[in-house]
Design an enzyme around this catalytic site. Structure first.
Site, short mmCIF file in Angstrom:
data_model
loop_
_atom_site.label_atom_id
_atom_site.label_comp_id
_atom_site.label_asym_id
_atom_site.label_seq_id
_atom_site.Cartn_x
_atom_site.Cartn_y
_atom_site.Cartn_z
CG HIS A 140 49.01 -12.63 13.97
ND1 HIS A 140 49.03 -13.71 13.12
CD2 HIS A 140 48.01 -12.89 14.86
CE1 HIS A 140 48.10 -14.58 13.47
NE2 HIS A 140 47.47 -14.11 14.53
CB CYS A 143 47.27 -13.92 18.54
SG CYS A 143 45.90 -14.34 17.46
P1 NAP Z 1 43.36 -25.95 17.85
O1 NAP Z 1 44.67 -26.19 17.19
O2 NAP Z 1 42.12 -26.22 17.09
O3 NAP Z 1 43.32 -26.80 19.23
C1 NAP Z 1 42.16 -26.92 20.01
C2 NAP Z 1 42.44 -27.74 21.27
O4 NAP Z 1 41.24 -27.82 22.03
C3 NAP Z 1 42.85 -29.18 20.99
O5 NAP Z 1 43.67 -29.64 22.04
C4 NAP Z 1 41.50 -29.93 21.02
O6 NAP Z 1 41.63 -31.29 21.40
C5 NAP Z 1 40.81 -29.18 22.14
N1 NAP Z 1 39.34 -29.26 21.99
C6 NAP Z 1 38.61 -28.99 20.87
N2 NAP Z 1 37.28 -29.17 21.12
C7 NAP Z 1 37.19 -29.60 22.40
C8 NAP Z 1 36.12 -29.99 23.23
N3 NAP Z 1 34.85 -29.97 22.81
N4 NAP Z 1 36.40 -30.36 24.52
C9 NAP Z 1 37.67 -30.37 24.96
N5 NAP Z 1 38.75 -30.02 24.23
C10 NAP Z 1 38.51 -29.63 22.96
O7 NAP Z 1 43.23 -24.43 18.34
P2 NAP Z 1 44.38 -23.39 18.81
O8 NAP Z 1 44.83 -22.56 17.69
O9 NAP Z 1 45.39 -24.12 19.65
O10 NAP Z 1 43.51 -22.40 19.72
C11 NAP Z 1 43.11 -22.72 21.03
C12 NAP Z 1 42.54 -21.50 21.72
O11 NAP Z 1 43.57 -20.50 21.82
C13 NAP Z 1 41.36 -20.86 21.00
O12 NAP Z 1 40.47 -20.35 21.97
C14 NAP Z 1 42.00 -19.73 20.22
O13 NAP Z 1 41.11 -18.67 19.96
C15 NAP Z 1 43.10 -19.29 21.20
N6 NAP Z 1 44.25 -18.63 20.57
C16 NAP Z 1 44.87 -19.17 19.48
C17 NAP Z 1 45.98 -18.51 18.94
C18 NAP Z 1 46.73 -19.01 17.73
O14 NAP Z 1 47.62 -18.29 17.22
N7 NAP Z 1 46.44 -20.22 17.21
C19 NAP Z 1 46.43 -17.33 19.52
C20 NAP Z 1 45.77 -16.82 20.64
C21 NAP Z 1 44.69 -17.49 21.15
P3 NAP Z 1 41.66 -32.50 20.32
O15 NAP Z 1 43.01 -32.46 19.67
O16 NAP Z 1 41.47 -33.70 21.19
O17 NAP Z 1 40.54 -32.27 19.35
#
Ligand code: NAP
Length: 356
Positions: A243, A150
């Site tokens: 960011h 990001c």
């Molecule tokens: P998050 O809010 O922690 O969400 C994680 C998601 O993955 C939730 O839907 C969770 O489901 C699911 N999950 C967690 N553990 C799991 C497992 N063992 N098996 C299956 N599903 C699982 O994280 P996020 O910020 O959305 O980030 C998600 C991804 O996008 C990451 O790889 C991150 O690096 C990337 N990313 C994030 C951003 C950002 O700005 N946040 C930007 C670019 C990329 P439950 O709700 O059921 O636990």
């Protein structure tokens, strides 16, 4: 298009997953048909599994979709993935092997030598790696395409116009990254309040490596990485979304301050030409006020898909410096992946992959 593509979202209940759901409501080409998350959420309707944390209501169309495990089969033509990196690696490979195109946000496959790391305004020709990937891995209809980190996407959208016109030989960047970049619940409020954390695990390495792949040339079926020296330092700051990156560059060819400003302000590319639905009219917005960009004022520019650049000036150590800002969960995540999917439709990679 007469019929919409039916799409699945892996990690649908998270910070990025919710952005996908929000941005895909009323999308002209895509309609959400499947949602997947962890075993905490599986078997529940989305409305029950997901605590909606974005402004506005959860769309009615997804409320009753039952959350599935993130493994095939899912009732959809392709998947967007926002799974945590450690889960994404195997899960995304499984989907691709089973014939599903995977358009991923996660970091696990970004640096794969046969995986496109795509910003449609910067390196649309990198989609050509899909053919090499399919033949290397024996995938028939599936593939994996990724969008960058990001912060890397904000930095590279600001570097690309300069690199194309003048060449960038060195780049020193310091980021100030929003709390939502750490997912939900992210950093404890007592750590974030009245504070700055000068460490985000793996982030500096990702920015340094991904920038070179993103600005690399696609030739002979592979990427010849850019030869820019990149140095990154990353900080988590007490901002909800958006960011900011403070960037200094050394150019390969001489350029005046006016030429640098003009290269940034006039930048448009293929998504604008093709009028892709999520493409910003101006991918880079130049502001001349002394105190912009600011996260609260500028992160929603171009519906969150524009990168705002300000404070452009000459630099005593390198050649020029400026500040760039973008919305981390839109341009830096869900919006980036959706724009990638729109490019893949335009290039015929998704029309060939319908599973129904
Ligand atoms: P998050 O809010 O922690 O969400 C994680 C998601 O993955 C939730 O839907 C969770 O489901 C699911 N999950 C967690 N553990 C799991 C497992 N063992 N098996 C299956 N599903 C699982 O994280 P996020 O910020 O959305 O980030 C998600 C991804 O996008 C990451 O790889 C991150 O690096 C990337 N990313 C994030 C951003 C950002 O700005 N946040 C930007 C670019 C990329 P439950 O709700 O059921 O636990």
């Amino acid at each position: 298009m007469s019929e919409k593509f039916r799409v699945g979202i892996l990690g649908a209940t998270g910070v990025v997953g919710q952005r996908f759901v929000q941005l895909l409501e009323n999308h002209p080409q895509f309609q959400v048909s499947a949602l997947a998350a962890s075993d905490r959420s599986q078997g529940k309707g989305y409305a029950e599994a997901c605590v909606w944390r974005l402004p506005g209501e959860m769309p009615d169309s997804v409320k009753r979709i039952v959350v599935q495990p993130p493994s095939p089969p899912l009732d959809c033509d392709f998947v967007f993935s926002s799974l945590p990196g450690d889960v994404a690696k195997d899960a995304e490979e499984k989907f691709a092997r089973c014939g599903y195109p995977v358009i991923s946000n996660s970091s696990s496959h970004r640096m794969g030598s046969d995986v496109p790391l795509l910003i449609p305004e910067v390196n649309p020709e990198h989609v050509g790696m899909i053919d090499a990937q399919r033949s290397n891995r024996g995938y028939d209809r599936g593939f994996i395409v990724t969008n960058p980190n990001c912060s890397a996407i904000v930095i590279v959208l600001a570097l690309a116009p300069l690199h194309t016109r003048f060449g960038v030989s060195s780049c020193v960047v310091t980021t100030m990254q929003a709390l939502s970049g750490a997912g939900y619940p992210g950093i404890a409020s007592l750590d974030a309040t009245d504070n700055l954390i000068p460490f985000i695990g793996g982030e500096e390495e990702k920015i340094e490596a991904e920038t070179l792949k993103l600005l690399g040339r696609f030739q002979g079926g592979a990427i010849d990485e850019a030869t820019i020296k990149v140095s990154a330092q990353c900080n988590r700051v007490n901002v909800s979304d958006g960011h900011t990156a403070s960037i200094r560059v050394k150019l390969s060819q001489p350029a005046s301050l006016d030429q640098v400003r003009e290269a940034l302000a006039s930048f448009t590319s293929l998504p604008q030409e093709l009028k892709l639905h999520s493409a910003p009219l101006r991918p880079v917005i130049v502001r001349d006020e002394a105190d912009r960009p600011q996260p609260r004022l500028d992160r929603d520019a171009e519906n969150g898909m524009g990168v705002t650049v300000g404070r452009i000036t000459s630099d005593n150590v390198l050649d020029y410096r400026f500040v760039a800002l973008g919305h981390n969960t839109i341009r830096g995540a869900a919006g980036a992946a959706i724009l990638n999917a729109e490019l893949l439709v335009a290039r015929g990679y998704l029309s060939q992959n319908r599973l129904r």
